[in-house]
Design a protein around this motif. Sequence first.
Motif, PDB file in Angstrom:
ATOM      1  N   ASP A 156       0.812  -1.219   0.000  1.00 21.40           N
ATOM      2  CA  ASP A 156       0.000   0.000   0.000  1.00 21.40           C
ATOM      3  C   ASP A 156       0.843   1.266   0.000  1.00 21.40           C
ATOM      4  OD1 ASP A 156      -2.416  -1.338  -0.091  1.00 21.40           O
ATOM      5  OD2 ASP A 156      -2.574  -1.486   2.089  1.00 21.40           O
ATOM      6  N   THR A 157       2.131   1.127  -0.235  1.00 23.93           N
ATOM      7  CA  THR A 157       3.000   2.284  -0.431  1.00 23.93           C
ATOM      8  C   THR A 157       3.756   2.101  -1.740  1.00 23.93           C
ATOM      9  OG1 THR A 157       4.864   1.316   0.779  1.00 23.93           O
ATOM     10  CG2 THR A 157       3.287   2.632   2.049  1.00 23.93           C
ATOM     11  N   ALA A 158       4.239   3.199  -2.285  1.00 18.88           N
ATOM     12  CA  ALA A 158       4.979   3.131  -3.544  1.00 18.88           C
ATOM     13  C   ALA A 158       5.910   4.332  -3.620  1.00 18.88           C
ATOM     14  CB  ALA A 158       4.026   3.123  -4.736  1.00 18.88           C
ATOM     15  N   HIS A 159       6.957   4.198  -4.412  1.00 18.00           N
ATOM     16  CA  HIS A 159       7.841   5.347  -4.608  1.00 18.00           C
ATOM     17  C   HIS A 159       8.027   5.632  -6.091  1.00 18.00           C
ATOM     18  CE1 HIS A 159      11.200   2.320  -5.045  1.00 18.00           C
ATOM     19  NE2 HIS A 159      11.603   3.213  -5.935  1.00 18.00           N
ATOM     20  N   LEU A 160       8.228   6.905  -6.362  1.00 13.48           N
ATOM     21  CA  LEU A 160       8.482   7.377  -7.725  1.00 13.48           C
ATOM     22  C   LEU A 160       9.739   8.232  -7.684  1.00 13.48           C
ATOM     23  CD1 LEU A 160       5.947   8.892 -10.252  1.00 13.48           C
ATOM     24  CD2 LEU A 160       8.143   9.998  -9.837  1.00 13.48           C
ATOM     25  N   LEU A 161      10.714   7.878  -8.484  1.00 10.95           N
ATOM     26  CA  LEU A 161      11.964   8.631  -8.577  1.00 10.95           C
ATOM     27  C   LEU A 161      12.030   9.277  -9.951  1.00 10.95           C
ATOM     28  CD1 LEU A 161      14.729   9.245  -7.169  1.00 10.95           C
ATOM     29  CD2 LEU A 161      15.635   7.272  -8.432  1.00 10.95           C
ATOM     30  N   SER A 162      12.317  10.574  -9.981  1.00 12.89           N
ATOM     31  CA  SER A 162      12.351  11.258 -11.274  1.00 12.89           C
ATOM     32  C   SER A 162      13.240  12.494 -11.220  1.00 12.89           C
ATOM     33  CB  SER A 162      10.944  11.679 -11.701  1.00 12.89           C
ATOM     34  OG  SER A 162      10.482  12.748 -10.891  1.00 12.89           O
ATOM     35  N   LYS A 163      13.666  12.922 -12.391  1.00 15.79           N
ATOM     36  CA  LYS A 163      14.264  14.241 -12.538  1.00 15.79           C
ATOM     37  C   LYS A 163      13.130  15.229 -12.823  1.00 15.79           C
ATOM     38  CE  LYS A 163      18.522  12.385 -14.546  1.00 15.79           C
ATOM     39  NZ  LYS A 163      19.361  12.304 -15.774  1.00 15.79           N
ATOM     40  N   TYR A 164      13.317  16.478 -12.421  1.00 13.27           N
ATOM     41  CA  TYR A 164      12.286  17.481 -12.684  1.00 13.27           C
ATOM     42  C   TYR A 164      12.926  18.764 -13.209  1.00 13.27           C
ATOM     43  CZ  TYR A 164      13.702  19.783  -8.339  1.00 13.27           C
ATOM     44  OH  TYR A 164      14.426  20.424  -7.372  1.00 13.27           O
ATOM     45  N   TYR A 165      12.125  19.514 -13.972  1.00 15.88           N
ATOM     46  CA  TYR A 165      12.588  20.760 -14.578  1.00 15.88           C
ATOM     47  C   TYR A 165      11.457  21.786 -14.456  1.00 15.88           C
ATOM     48  CZ  TYR A 165      15.911  17.440 -16.557  1.00 15.88           C
ATOM     49  OH  TYR A 165      16.854  16.456 -16.708  1.00 15.88           O
ATOM     50  N   LEU A 166      11.704  22.838 -13.688  1.00 21.66           N
ATOM     51  CA  LEU A 166      10.689  23.856 -13.405  1.00 21.66           C
ATOM     52  C   LEU A 166      11.122  25.205 -13.962  1.00 21.66           C
ATOM     53  CD1 LEU A 166       8.249  25.134 -11.859  1.00 21.66           C
ATOM     54  CD2 LEU A 166       9.782  25.287  -9.867  1.00 21.66           C
ATOM     55  N   THR A 167      10.195  25.848 -14.660  1.00 21.88           N
ATOM     56  CA  THR A 167      10.401  27.216 -15.128  1.00 21.88           C
ATOM     57  C   THR A 167       9.182  28.039 -14.744  1.00 21.88           C
ATOM     58  OG1 THR A 167      11.718  26.487 -17.028  1.00 21.88           O
ATOM     59  CG2 THR A 167      10.805  28.713 -17.121  1.00 21.88           C
ATOM     60  N   ALA A 168       9.418  29.201 -14.104  1.00 22.50           N
ATOM     61  CA  ALA A 168       8.324  30.084 -13.693  1.00 22.50           C
ATOM     62  C   ALA A 168       8.633  31.505 -14.159  1.00 22.50           C
ATOM     63  CB  ALA A 168       8.148  30.049 -12.182  1.00 22.50           C
ATOM     64  N   GLU A 169       7.782  32.022 -15.041  1.00 23.67           N
ATOM     65  CA  GLU A 169       7.947  33.375 -15.580  1.00 23.67           C
ATOM     66  C   GLU A 169       6.867  34.273 -14.981  1.00 23.67           C
ATOM     67  OE1 GLU A 169       7.829  35.719 -19.891  1.00 23.67           O
ATOM     68  OE2 GLU A 169       7.643  33.525 -19.794  1.00 23.67           O
ATOM     69  N   PRO A 170       7.237  35.235 -14.132  1.00 22.43           N
ATOM     70  CA  PRO A 170       6.240  36.106 -13.492  1.00 22.43           C
ATOM     71  C   PRO A 170       5.368  36.821 -14.520  1.00 22.43           C
ATOM     72  CG  PRO A 170       8.383  36.369 -12.450  1.00 22.43           C
ATOM     73  CD  PRO A 170       8.606  35.536 -13.679  1.00 22.43           C
ATOM     74  N   LYS A 171       4.062  36.823 -14.286  1.00 21.80           N
ATOM     75  CA  LYS A 171       3.140  37.459 -15.227  1.00 21.80           C
ATOM     76  C   LYS A 171       3.271  38.976 -15.234  1.00 21.80           C
ATOM     77  CE  LYS A 171      -0.304  33.754 -14.921  1.00 21.80           C
ATOM     78  NZ  LYS A 171      -1.689  33.380 -14.538  1.00 21.80           N
ATOM     79  N   ASP A 172       3.736  39.562 -14.129  1.00 22.53           N
ATOM     80  CA  ASP A 172       3.887  41.017 -14.061  1.00 22.53           C
ATOM     81  C   ASP A 172       5.314  41.454 -14.349  1.00 22.53           C
ATOM     82  OD1 ASP A 172       5.105  40.012 -11.842  1.00 22.53           O
ATOM     83  OD2 ASP A 172       4.027  41.252 -10.386  1.00 22.53           O
ATOM     84  N   GLY A 173       6.094  40.582 -14.959  1.00 21.92           N
ATOM     85  CA  GLY A 173       7.477  40.899 -15.284  1.00 21.92           C
ATOM     86  C   GLY A 173       8.421  40.439 -14.187  1.00 21.92           C
ATOM     87  N   GLY A 174       9.693  40.545 -14.461  1.00 24.34           N
ATOM     88  CA  GLY A 174      10.678  40.111 -13.477  1.00 24.34           C
ATOM     89  C   GLY A 174      11.489  38.942 -14.000  1.00 24.34           C
ATOM     90  N   ASP A 175      12.410  38.503 -13.184  1.00 28.72           N
ATOM     91  CA  ASP A 175      13.317  37.435 -13.589  1.00 28.72           C
ATOM     92  C   ASP A 175      12.600  36.086 -13.660  1.00 28.72           C
ATOM     93  OD1 ASP A 175      15.373  39.274 -13.638  1.00 28.72           O
ATOM     94  OD2 ASP A 175      15.991  38.855 -11.560  1.00 28.72           O
ATOM     95  N   VAL A 176      12.999  35.316 -14.640  1.00 29.49           N
ATOM     96  CA  VAL A 176      12.469  33.965 -14.785  1.00 29.49           C
ATOM     97  C   VAL A 176      13.178  33.050 -13.785  1.00 29.49           C
ATOM     98  CG1 VAL A 176      12.217  31.994 -16.330  1.00 29.49           C
ATOM     99  CG2 VAL A 176      11.932  34.322 -17.214  1.00 29.49           C
ATOM    100  N   TYR A 177      12.386  32.257 -13.081  1.00 30.75           N
ATOM    101  CA  TYR A 177      12.943  31.330 -12.089  1.00 30.75           C
ATOM    102  C   TYR A 177      13.035  29.940 -12.706  1.00 30.75           C
ATOM    103  CZ  TYR A 177      13.238  28.336  -7.964  1.00 30.75           C
ATOM    104  OH  TYR A 177      13.617  27.390  -7.043  1.00 30.75           O
ATOM    105  N   ARG A 178      14.194  29.338 -12.547  1.00 29.97           N
ATOM    106  CA  ARG A 178      14.387  27.975 -13.046  1.00 29.97           C
ATOM    107  C   ARG A 178      14.969  27.105 -11.936  1.00 29.97           C
ATOM    108  NH1 ARG A 178      15.705  31.002 -17.679  1.00 29.97           N
ATOM    109  NH2 ARG A 178      14.472  30.402 -19.527  1.00 29.97           N
ATOM    110  N   ASP A 179      14.495  25.889 -11.904  1.00 34.37           N
ATOM    111  CA  ASP A 179      14.993  24.941 -10.911  1.00 34.37           C
ATOM    112  C   ASP A 179      14.948  23.544 -11.521  1.00 34.37           C
ATOM    113  OD1 ASP A 179      15.902  23.874  -8.490  1.00 34.37           O
ATOM    114  OD2 ASP A 179      13.855  23.505  -7.801  1.00 34.37           O
TER     115      ASP A 179
END
Length: 210
Positions: A156-179
């Motif tokens: 009844d438990t499980a694990h998921l291992l993955s790489k992730y890629y996040l990009t967040a561009e503010p709608k009101d301008g500003g620096d794009v955040y990447r992780d």
Amino acid sequence: MSISFFVQYFFVLTLDRAVDRLYRKSDFNSERERMEHLFTLYSKQPKRLIYMKFRHNAVKTVLFVFLPLLFSNHALADEAADIAAIEQAAQRWIELYTTGDLDRLMTLYTEDAIVALHGRPALRGAEQVRNFFAPGMGKSRVTFEIDIEEIQVHGDTAHLLSKYYLTAEPKDGGDVYRDAGRSLLIYKRNADNEWKLYLDIDQATPDARF
């Protein structure tokens, strides 16, 4: 048709033929003749007949080879369904996170969820997780991608291992955040047979970068 269907069909057919051979070597002309012969054997030598059934090689083959195969096939099918459900839950998280739907996003977590993002104190409980996400939800154009490396189910438990890629561009301008990094997710199956996210541990890793 599924493999399970053919295994079950072969099992029933083989067992039926094996038991028929215990009655006599020649075929029966009718079902009635078969049953009459069987009752005669039972009336004369019931103990011997029962002993023969369990000793017969054909029956032993069915019991010790085909039955385990049948149950193993069902277990593999159940595991495949669980893995598909967990992958679907992960994709659902991405959909709700990138669209800023916080209320529905929180339904994917257990009440005692733990989120440990790299460089931050661990968040404990659904309320802390919500409070962390709330200020930034819907304020950026977000893309989030994962590269699943492994999913394993442990009851009844499980694990998921993955790489992730996040990009967040503010709608009101500003620096794009990447992780980018690697995450280990632990899911728990609830009473409704739904997989909920219990533990999320993220870390920076040199093999997951933009």
